[in-house]
Motif scaffolding. Structure first.
Motif, PDB file in Angstrom:
ATOM      1  N   UNK A  18      35.328  26.107  49.104  1.00 45.00           N
ATOM      2  CA  UNK A  18      35.857  25.205  48.082  1.00 45.00           C
ATOM      3  C   UNK A  18      36.579  25.991  46.999  1.00 45.00           C
ATOM      4  N   UNK A  19      36.024  27.136  46.592  1.00 46.82           N
ATOM      5  CA  UNK A  19      36.629  27.950  45.540  1.00 46.82           C
ATOM      6  C   UNK A  19      38.005  28.473  45.956  1.00 46.82           C
ATOM      7  N   UNK A  20      38.114  28.943  47.198  1.00 44.38           N
ATOM      8  CA  UNK A  20      39.405  29.452  47.685  1.00 44.38           C
ATOM      9  C   UNK A  20      40.434  28.333  47.749  1.00 44.38           C
ATOM     10  N   UNK A  21      40.036  27.187  48.303  1.00 48.84           N
ATOM     11  CA  UNK A  21      40.964  26.053  48.407  1.00 48.84           C
ATOM     12  C   UNK A  21      41.353  25.566  47.013  1.00 48.84           C
ATOM     13  N   UNK A  22      40.390  25.559  46.085  1.00 48.36           N
ATOM     14  CA  UNK A  22      40.677  25.148  44.716  1.00 48.36           C
ATOM     15  C   UNK A  22      41.679  26.089  44.056  1.00 48.36           C
ATOM     16  N   UNK A  23      41.551  27.392  44.319  1.00 47.66           N
ATOM     17  CA  UNK A  23      42.519  28.343  43.791  1.00 47.66           C
ATOM     18  C   UNK A  23      43.918  28.068  44.318  1.00 47.66           C
ATOM     19  N   UNK A  24      44.006  27.729  45.609  1.00 45.69           N
ATOM     20  CA  UNK A  24      45.300  27.398  46.207  1.00 45.69           C
ATOM     21  C   UNK A  24      45.894  26.147  45.570  1.00 45.69           C
ATOM     22  N   UNK A  25      45.062  25.118  45.365  1.00 46.34           N
ATOM     23  CA  UNK A  25      45.551  23.900  44.727  1.00 46.34           C
ATOM     24  C   UNK A  25      45.979  24.165  43.278  1.00 46.34           C
ATOM     25  N   UNK A  70      45.621  40.883  38.827  1.00 47.14           N
ATOM     26  CA  UNK A  70      44.460  41.585  38.284  1.00 47.14           C
ATOM     27  C   UNK A  70      44.121  41.069  36.885  1.00 47.14           C
ATOM     28  N   UNK A  71      45.149  40.769  36.085  1.00 51.61           N
ATOM     29  CA  UNK A  71      44.927  40.262  34.738  1.00 51.61           C
ATOM     30  C   UNK A  71      44.276  38.896  34.728  1.00 51.61           C
ATOM     31  N   UNK A  72      44.822  37.975  35.523  1.00 57.48           N
ATOM     32  CA  UNK A  72      44.219  36.635  35.529  1.00 57.48           C
ATOM     33  C   UNK A  72      42.834  36.652  36.171  1.00 57.48           C
ATOM     34  N   UNK A  73      42.627  37.552  37.155  1.00 52.47           N
ATOM     35  CA  UNK A  73      41.314  37.665  37.784  1.00 52.47           C
ATOM     36  C   UNK A  73      40.271  38.162  36.784  1.00 52.47           C
ATOM     37  N   UNK A  74      40.675  39.041  35.887  1.00 50.62           N
ATOM     38  CA  UNK A  74      39.760  39.545  34.860  1.00 50.62           C
ATOM     39  C   UNK A  74      39.190  38.408  34.036  1.00 50.62           C
ATOM     40  N   UNK A 180      36.516  34.415  44.274  1.00 51.77           N
ATOM     41  CA  UNK A 180      37.226  33.764  45.379  1.00 51.77           C
ATOM     42  C   UNK A 180      38.222  32.729  44.866  1.00 51.77           C
ATOM     43  N   UNK A 181      37.908  32.101  43.749  1.00 50.65           N
ATOM     44  CA  UNK A 181      38.885  31.192  43.126  1.00 50.65           C
ATOM     45  C   UNK A 181      40.126  31.977  42.714  1.00 50.65           C
ATOM     46  N   UNK A 182      39.910  33.126  42.076  1.00 48.73           N
ATOM     47  CA  UNK A 182      41.031  33.978  41.671  1.00 48.73           C
ATOM     48  C   UNK A 182      41.813  34.450  42.892  1.00 48.73           C
ATOM     49  N   UNK A 183      41.103  34.692  43.993  1.00 47.89           N
ATOM     50  CA  UNK A 183      41.759  35.099  45.234  1.00 47.89           C
ATOM     51  C   UNK A 183      42.675  33.982  45.746  1.00 47.89           C
ATOM     52  N   UNK A 184      42.153  32.754  45.740  1.00 45.34           N
ATOM     53  CA  UNK A 184      42.953  31.629  46.205  1.00 45.34           C
ATOM     54  C   UNK A 184      44.165  31.374  45.340  1.00 45.34           C
ATOM     55  N   UNK A 188      48.738  33.631  46.758  1.00 43.39           N
ATOM     56  CA  UNK A 188      50.065  33.013  46.855  1.00 43.39           C
ATOM     57  C   UNK A 188      51.105  33.663  45.951  1.00 43.39           C
ATOM     58  N   UNK A 189      50.699  34.134  44.760  1.00 40.47           N
ATOM     59  CA  UNK A 189      51.630  34.863  43.895  1.00 40.47           C
ATOM     60  C   UNK A 189      52.169  36.096  44.617  1.00 40.47           C
ATOM     61  N   UNK A 190      51.265  36.831  45.263  1.00 47.40           N
ATOM     62  CA  UNK A 190      51.675  38.047  45.964  1.00 47.40           C
ATOM     63  C   UNK A 190      52.572  37.722  47.156  1.00 47.40           C
ATOM     64  N   UNK A 191      52.271  36.640  47.861  1.00 47.64           N
ATOM     65  CA  UNK A 191      53.087  36.248  49.017  1.00 47.64           C
ATOM     66  C   UNK A 191      54.492  35.848  48.583  1.00 47.64           C
ATOM     67  N   UNK A 192      54.585  35.097  47.494  1.00 45.24           N
ATOM     68  CA  UNK A 192      55.907  34.710  46.990  1.00 45.24           C
ATOM     69  C   UNK A 192      56.680  35.939  46.541  1.00 45.24           C
ATOM     70  N   UNK A 193      55.994  36.875  45.879  1.00 42.63           N
ATOM     71  CA  UNK A 193      56.662  38.096  45.429  1.00 42.63           C
ATOM     72  C   UNK A 193      57.189  38.902  46.608  1.00 42.63           C
TER      73      UNK A 193
END
Length: 251
Positions: A18-25, A70-74, A180-184, A188-193
């Motif tokens: 749920x956390x990963x999917x929520x991060x994606x959403x 890394x900043x937003x994950x912090x 895992x939320x931060x991962x989700x 996508x930011x990294x993939x777009x970059x």
């Protein structure tokens, strides 16, 4: 201080999903997806057109995006530690706490589905991080500012994950959920970059169907809240353990 004990097990797996999917959403939300290309270009010190055409520019943007994530994950990890510690202090009333968390998540889900709107959750608080484009440190600072500044807009989804983390009554497990939320949200930011030219069409399609994406995320939150409220979230964990016995040895 993080608590000891089992961190990963079958009981935590549904919450991690749920956390990963929520991060994606969260990434697909109206206040994030539209600003991704200009944000990435600014952090890399290039223009959007350069990011689209030049591989060298995209490498610079990818490096900046990594520090941005890394900043937003912090920030999200610190939030996870804080709410999990609060949940642990209320361990004696954990059953009531889970019920309350379930109700809160259902309300947030209803907001996204469109049953009603919670006004302050539709607002943004943009923090000015100054002129920090074009450097790794600047990208990290922007990641911090992004996490703080867009928290009101991400509120319904982030609030649901924070409620899940608090209901774990374990600092370690709650922090894992926010990781895992931060991962989700961050991947996508990294993939777009890295693949911006190839993903332009997909991002355009997502923007055109933003309302459907928002309703789907709301339905997910509402379902998770209902499962917590009725005890089915824990039952689903036990079902996973019976279905996949190997999960008992994880952690």
């Amino acid at each position: 201080m993080l608590d000891s004990g089992i961190i990963f097990d079958a009981a935590l797996l549904p919450a991690i999903i749920v956390a990963v999917v929520a991060g994606l959403f969260s990434f697909l939300s109206p206040c994030v997806l539209p600003v991704v290309p200009p944000y990435l270009a600014y952090m890399g010190g290039v223009s959007v057109s350069e990011m689209e055409k030049e591989s060298v520019a995209r490498r610079r943007v990818l490096m900046s995006a990594l520090f941005f994530v890394m900043g937003l994950s912090t920030v999200f990890l610190l939030l996870g530690i804080a709410v999990s510690a609060a949940g642990r202090m209320m361990l004696q009333v954990q059953e009531w706490f889970i019920i309350i968390a379930g109700v809160v998540i259902m309300v947030l889900g209803a907001h996204f589905v469109g049953v009603f709107r919670i006004g302050f959750l539709d607002r943004e608080l943009r923090m000015d991080a100054g002129d920090k484009g074009g450097s790794a440190f600047g990208a990290y600072i922007l990641g911090l500012a992004f996490a703080f500044g867009w928290t009101p807009c991400l509120g319904p989804i982030l609030g649901a994950i924070l409620s899940l983390a608090a209901s774990e009554a374990s600092v370690s497990r709650g922090t894992v959920l926010l990781a895992f939320y931060a991962l989700g949200l961050g991947i996508p930011f990294l993939l777009v970059a890295a693949f911006f030219p190839r993903l332009k069409g997909l991002m355009g399609w997502m923007k055109r169907h933003m309302d459907k994406i928002e309703r789907t995320s709301g339905l997910l939150l509402w379902t998770v809240g209902l499962m917590m409220l009725t005890g089915q979230f824990a039952a689903f964990s036990y079902w996973l353990l019976e279905r996949f016995p190997a999960l008992a040895y994880v952690g």
